[in-house]
Design an enzyme around this catalytic site. Structure first.
Site, short mmCIF file in Angstrom:
data_model
loop_
_atom_site.label_atom_id
_atom_site.label_comp_id
_atom_site.label_asym_id
_atom_site.label_seq_id
_atom_site.Cartn_x
_atom_site.Cartn_y
_atom_site.Cartn_z
N TYR A 75 67.31 -7.22 34.08
CA TYR A 75 65.99 -6.69 33.72
C TYR A 75 64.90 -7.38 34.54
O TYR A 75 63.96 -6.75 34.99
CB TYR A 75 65.70 -6.87 32.22
CG TYR A 75 64.47 -6.11 31.82
CD1 TYR A 75 64.55 -4.79 31.40
CD2 TYR A 75 63.21 -6.71 31.89
CE1 TYR A 75 63.42 -4.07 31.08
CE2 TYR A 75 62.06 -6.00 31.56
CZ TYR A 75 62.17 -4.68 31.15
OH TYR A 75 61.04 -3.97 30.84
N PHE A 127 46.53 14.76 50.71
CA PHE A 127 47.91 15.06 50.33
C PHE A 127 47.88 15.37 48.83
O PHE A 127 47.11 14.76 48.08
CB PHE A 127 48.88 13.91 50.64
CG PHE A 127 50.30 14.31 50.33
CD1 PHE A 127 50.96 15.19 51.14
CD2 PHE A 127 50.93 13.85 49.18
CE1 PHE A 127 52.25 15.62 50.83
CE2 PHE A 127 52.21 14.27 48.87
CZ PHE A 127 52.87 15.15 49.69
N THR A 128 48.73 16.31 48.42
CA THR A 128 48.66 16.85 47.05
C THR A 128 48.61 15.77 45.97
O THR A 128 47.65 15.69 45.21
CB THR A 128 49.88 17.77 46.80
OG1 THR A 128 51.07 17.05 47.15
CG2 THR A 128 49.80 19.02 47.66
N ASP A 218 48.75 5.48 53.75
CA ASP A 218 49.89 6.19 53.19
C ASP A 218 50.99 6.06 54.25
O ASP A 218 51.03 6.81 55.22
CB ASP A 218 49.56 7.65 52.89
CG ASP A 218 50.74 8.38 52.25
OD1 ASP A 218 51.87 7.85 52.32
OD2 ASP A 218 50.54 9.47 51.68
N LYS A 261 61.34 9.28 52.01
CA LYS A 261 61.14 9.88 53.33
C LYS A 261 61.76 8.96 54.39
O LYS A 261 62.96 8.88 54.48
CB LYS A 261 59.65 10.12 53.58
CG LYS A 261 58.87 10.62 52.36
CD LYS A 261 59.12 12.06 51.99
CE LYS A 261 58.51 12.46 50.66
NZ LYS A 261 57.08 12.57 50.59
N ARG A 385 52.65 25.92 52.22
CA ARG A 385 51.61 24.88 52.36
C ARG A 385 50.36 25.62 52.79
O ARG A 385 50.00 25.67 53.96
CB ARG A 385 52.00 23.82 53.38
CG ARG A 385 53.09 22.88 52.88
CD ARG A 385 52.56 21.69 52.10
NE ARG A 385 52.70 21.81 50.65
CZ ARG A 385 53.02 20.81 49.85
NH1 ARG A 385 53.29 19.63 50.31
NH2 ARG A 385 53.04 20.98 48.56
N PHE A 452 51.31 24.57 42.85
CA PHE A 452 52.34 25.13 43.73
C PHE A 452 53.75 24.86 43.24
O PHE A 452 54.66 25.63 43.52
CB PHE A 452 52.18 24.58 45.16
CG PHE A 452 52.26 23.09 45.26
CD1 PHE A 452 51.15 22.30 45.01
CD2 PHE A 452 53.46 22.46 45.57
CE1 PHE A 452 51.23 20.91 45.08
CE2 PHE A 452 53.55 21.09 45.65
CZ PHE A 452 52.43 20.31 45.40
C1 LIG Z 1 56.05 12.71 49.65
C2 LIG Z 1 54.77 12.12 49.96
C3 LIG Z 1 54.03 11.43 49.00
C4 LIG Z 1 54.43 11.34 47.55
O1 LIG Z 1 55.64 10.69 47.36
P1 LIG Z 1 56.68 11.07 46.19
O2 LIG Z 1 57.79 10.13 46.38
O3 LIG Z 1 57.06 12.50 46.38
O4 LIG Z 1 55.96 10.88 44.89
C5 LIG Z 1 52.84 10.85 49.41
N1 LIG Z 1 52.39 10.96 50.66
C6 LIG Z 1 53.08 11.61 51.62
C7 LIG Z 1 52.56 11.67 53.01
C8 LIG Z 1 54.28 12.21 51.31
O5 LIG Z 1 54.95 12.87 52.26
#
Ligand SMILES: *Cc1c(COP(=O)(O)O)cnc(C)c1O
Length: 460
Positions: A75, A127-128, A218, A261, A385, A452
């Protein structure tokens, strides 16, 4: 066969295979209708080649899988956390690390820690999930990306750059004390995976710091960005990805990362920061929303896979193959005259739905329709998109109408071969041949947040 160029191939061989299922057109017509013409609502078993996203859909290496067996599921104080922390410090060059379940967990923490109600948060295109968390924390997002990023056919090496004049104008307008930080996405997902130059991040750093504004990166796709710097920016040709990455991050004060990613994992993320006081706040909050600060919603094995994935992501052959594979699909489509965003970005090829379905107005969701039609045509799953992803204006409730109306064909890392991409290109080209037959959609269900993902449509 006569070679027109020296062939190149995947820098791996295949140890485990997962069978693909082909379906009939009739089957797919039923399934997409049942799914409200939203590819997010399809079942994966009804998909042939899945280019919905490259998020968490990567193939892990044998080195990562071996690490999964070394998960220390304590933990508190898991050794996998300390290894992850060490690799984030080593490769991304930040002092403090808080793991989170994925990227948006990190965005939630940083937004809540730094944004006050009434603040403004500039960024190089939204970004969303990033913007959503900034707004939920009481902030207003302001786009400060260069104008060219909104034009799919302008070719620029660093189309993700921040427009310093726009950033300065915002500071002059609202005052620096109302701007807790600027978010720099590198590469810029919504602009088509376009990179930010080293010169630009340095300028952003200098301008921001002049006004005591933080720079939060980011860094979800920053390895792809580092590769573009190596290939395109003066003075970086002989530098390693590792060195470029460290330098790039050094111009920022912290970062949010989705491990799903560049880091080649199926789940995970982290937030990293240099300021000890902000770290303290993040560490306090993570306990409420994610888990203890040494696991942040992850199993020990997930942190081990991330730590090992970081070592793999900076390897030249891996990142080079990654970007070139995307380019390969882009080139096939360009040669066939298909309208796509150029230059081709780091993670995906974006079809320009405005040009593809020229006869459909944006209010009939052309990109949404194109993604549905491509699925019916071939079983290939892609993502909208455009106007659906852009959502509504927070104040007026009107639909945001972005200039970019795109369909994203996203390539998961190490999953598909060049032959799969040939099939994808062929399917898009076939669809383009009878594009004038396409009809638009109307939205019949609209969720309040990030619409979306779950919106439903019917054919007009
Ligand atoms: C995917 C992504 C996010 C969000 O990450 P999640 O792991 O899906 O929550 C943030 N910024 C960028 C550029 C992304 O491609």
């Amino acid at each position: 066969m006569a070679f027109t160029r020296k062939p190149w191939a995947e820098p791996y061989k295949i140890k485990v295979v997962e069978p693909l299922k082909m379906t009939t057109r009739e089957h797919r017509e039923v399934k997409i209708k049942e799914s409200g013409y939203n590819t997010f609502l399809l079942r994966s078993e009804d998909v042939y080649i899945d280019l919905l996203t490259d998020s968490g859909t990567n193939a892990m290496s044998d080195y990562q899988w071996a690490g999964m067996m070394l998960g220390d599921e304590a933990y508190a104080g898991s050794k996998n956390f300390y290894f992850l922390e060490e690799n984030v410090q080593k490769y991304y060059n930040y002092k403090y690390v808080v793991p989170t379940h994925q990227g948006r967990g990190a965005e939630h923490l940083i937004s809540q820690a730094l944004i006050k109600k009434g603040d403004y948060v500039p960024g190089n295109m939204y970004f969303t999930t990033t913007r959503q968390h900034q707004e939920l924390a009481g902030g207003t997002f302001v786009d400060v990306i260069i104008d060219e990023a909104h034009n799919p056919s302008v070719e620029l090496p660093f189309k993700g750059n921040v427009d310093l004049n726009k950033f300065q104008a915002l500071i002059d307008k609202v005052g620096a004390e109302k701007i807790p930080y600027i978010t720099v996405g590198a590469t810029v997902n919504m602009a088509g995976g376009q990179p930010v130059s080293m010169a630009n991040i340095k300028d952003v750093h200098d301008l921001a710091h002049k006004y005591n504004i933080r720079v939060i990166l980011d860094a979800t796709r920053v390895t792809e960005n580092a590769y573009f710097i190596q290939q395109r920016e003066e003075g970086y040709k002989d530098k390693s990805i590792e060195a470029i990455l460290r330098e790039f991050c050094s111009y920022t004060d912290g970062a949010t990362v989705s491990g799903k990613k560049d880091v080649y994992t199926n789940i995970g993320g982290f937030v990293a920061i240099n300021d000890p006081d902000v770290f303290d706040e993040l560490r306090n909050m993570v306990v409420v929303y994610e888990g203890l600060h040494t696991y942040g919603g992850l199993a020990g094995r997930d942190m081990e896979a991330m730590a090992r994935g970081i070592e793999e992501m900076v390897k030249q052959e891996n990142i080079e193959f990654r970007v070139k594979q995307v380019q390969y699909l882009g080139d096939l489509l360009i040669e066939a005259g298909i309208p796509i965003v150029q230059p081709v970005g780091g993670h995906a090829v974006f079809l320009d739905a405005r040009k593809f379905y020229e006869h459909l107005p944006q209010t009939q969701y052309p990109a949404q329709a194109l993604a549905a039609d491509l699925y019916i045509e071939s079983g290939v799953r892609s993502m909208e998109r455009g106007i659906v992803s852009a959502g509504r204006n927070k104040e007026t409730g009107e639909e945001n109408k972005p200039r970019l109306e795109l369909v994203r064909l996203t390539i998961p890392r190490r999953v598909y071969t060049q032959s799969h991409l040939d099939v994808v290109a062929y399917s898009v080209i076939e669809l383009y041949k009878h594009r004038e037959k396409a009809t638009g959609l109307k939205m019949v269900y609209e969720p309040a947040y990030l619409r979306f993902f779950q919106a439903r449509f019917e054919r007009l």
